[in-house]
Motif scaffolding. Structure first.
Motif, mmCIF file in Angstrom:
data_model
loop_
_atom_site.group_PDB
_atom_site.id
_atom_site.type_symbol
_atom_site.label_atom_id
_atom_site.label_comp_id
_atom_site.label_asym_id
_atom_site.label_seq_id
_atom_site.Cartn_x
_atom_site.Cartn_y
_atom_site.Cartn_z
ATOM 1 N N ASN A 41 0.846 -1.198 0.000
ATOM 2 C CA ASN A 41 0.000 0.000 0.000
ATOM 3 C C ASN A 41 0.874 1.238 0.000
ATOM 4 O O ASN A 41 1.594 1.491 0.952
ATOM 5 N N LEU A 45 -3.961 7.134 1.950
ATOM 6 C CA LEU A 45 -5.322 6.661 1.701
ATOM 7 C C LEU A 45 -5.335 5.148 1.490
ATOM 8 O O LEU A 45 -6.222 4.455 2.005
ATOM 9 N N ALA A 46 -4.356 4.627 0.759
ATOM 10 C CA ALA A 46 -4.274 3.180 0.545
ATOM 11 C C ALA A 46 -4.031 2.460 1.869
ATOM 12 O O ALA A 46 -4.638 1.415 2.134
ATOM 13 N N GLY A 48 -4.885 3.613 4.805
ATOM 14 C CA GLY A 48 -6.145 3.741 5.543
ATOM 15 C C GLY A 48 -7.166 2.711 5.098
ATOM 16 O O GLY A 48 -7.861 2.110 5.927
ATOM 17 N N ASP A 49 -7.279 2.490 3.791
ATOM 18 C CA ASP A 49 -8.188 1.465 3.269
ATOM 19 C C ASP A 49 -7.768 0.076 3.745
ATOM 20 O O ASP A 49 -8.604 -0.758 4.103
ATOM 21 N N TRP A 50 -6.456 -0.171 3.747
ATOM 22 C CA TRP A 50 -5.929 -1.450 4.213
ATOM 23 C C TRP A 50 -6.254 -1.660 5.683
ATOM 24 O O TRP A 50 -6.685 -2.747 6.083
ATOM 25 N N SER A 52 -8.740 -0.360 7.337
ATOM 26 C CA SER A 52 -10.188 -0.616 7.416
ATOM 27 C C SER A 52 -10.529 -2.031 6.962
ATOM 28 O O SER A 52 -11.351 -2.712 7.584
ATOM 29 N N SER A 53 -9.919 -2.467 5.883
ATOM 30 C CA SER A 53 -10.221 -3.791 5.329
ATOM 31 C C SER A 53 -9.798 -4.927 6.254
ATOM 32 O O SER A 53 -10.452 -5.966 6.302
ATOM 33 N N ARG A 55 -9.304 -4.636 9.606
ATOM 34 C CA ARG A 55 -9.503 -4.129 10.967
ATOM 35 C C ARG A 55 -9.485 -5.236 12.014
ATOM 36 O O ARG A 55 -8.732 -5.172 12.988
ATOM 37 N N SER A 71 -6.932 6.035 12.342
ATOM 38 C CA SER A 71 -7.359 6.274 10.968
ATOM 39 C C SER A 71 -6.140 6.634 10.123
ATOM 40 O O SER A 71 -5.054 6.882 10.647
ATOM 41 N N TYR A 72 -6.362 6.708 8.814
ATOM 42 C CA TYR A 72 -5.249 7.085 7.936
ATOM 43 C C TYR A 72 -4.747 8.479 8.281
ATOM 44 O O TYR A 72 -3.554 8.750 8.224
#
Length: 108
Positions: A41, A45-46, A48-50, A52-53, A55, A71-72
């Motif tokens: 990543n 943002l990437a 942060g998405d990772w 979240s995915s 978690r 958070s990111y």
């Protein structure tokens, strides 16, 4: 919080953030950034998405207080103010990398 090696690698790093409002320890933020980046990543943002995915898996692995992950934007703010030379030295020590004399340690 878990005492896994990647967290311990950043335990001695000075935290330049203000104490007011801190919810997440700097070693946790840096560990998530480092592992997220190593997972491919690139960019906050990437990462942060990772976060979240994955978690639930990350909570199981790192065992953060109150089962909360940063958070990111929290990871980003933490990284904006750290000493990159110290961060690089922590990584070198963690990965047992010994720079040769005269070698420059890269900055992110």
């Amino acid at each position: 919080m878990s005492q896994i090696a990647i967290i311990e690698a950043f335990a001695e790093l000075e935290d330049p953030r203000r104490r007011a409002g801190q919810r997440h320890a700097l070693p946790l933020c840096l560990a998530l950034f480092t592992v997220g980046y190593a997972a491919g990543n690139q960019g906050f943002l990437a990462i942060g998405d990772w976060i979240s995915s994955y978690r639930e898996q990350l909570i199981d692995l790192f065992k953060p207080p109150k089962n909360r992950l940063p958070s990111y934007s929290t990871v980003r703010r933490a990284l904006l103010h750290i000493n990159y030379e110290q961060y690089s030295l922590c990584l070198a020590k963690f990965f047992n990398v010994q720079p040769v004399p005269g070698e420059t340690i890269s900055k992110i």
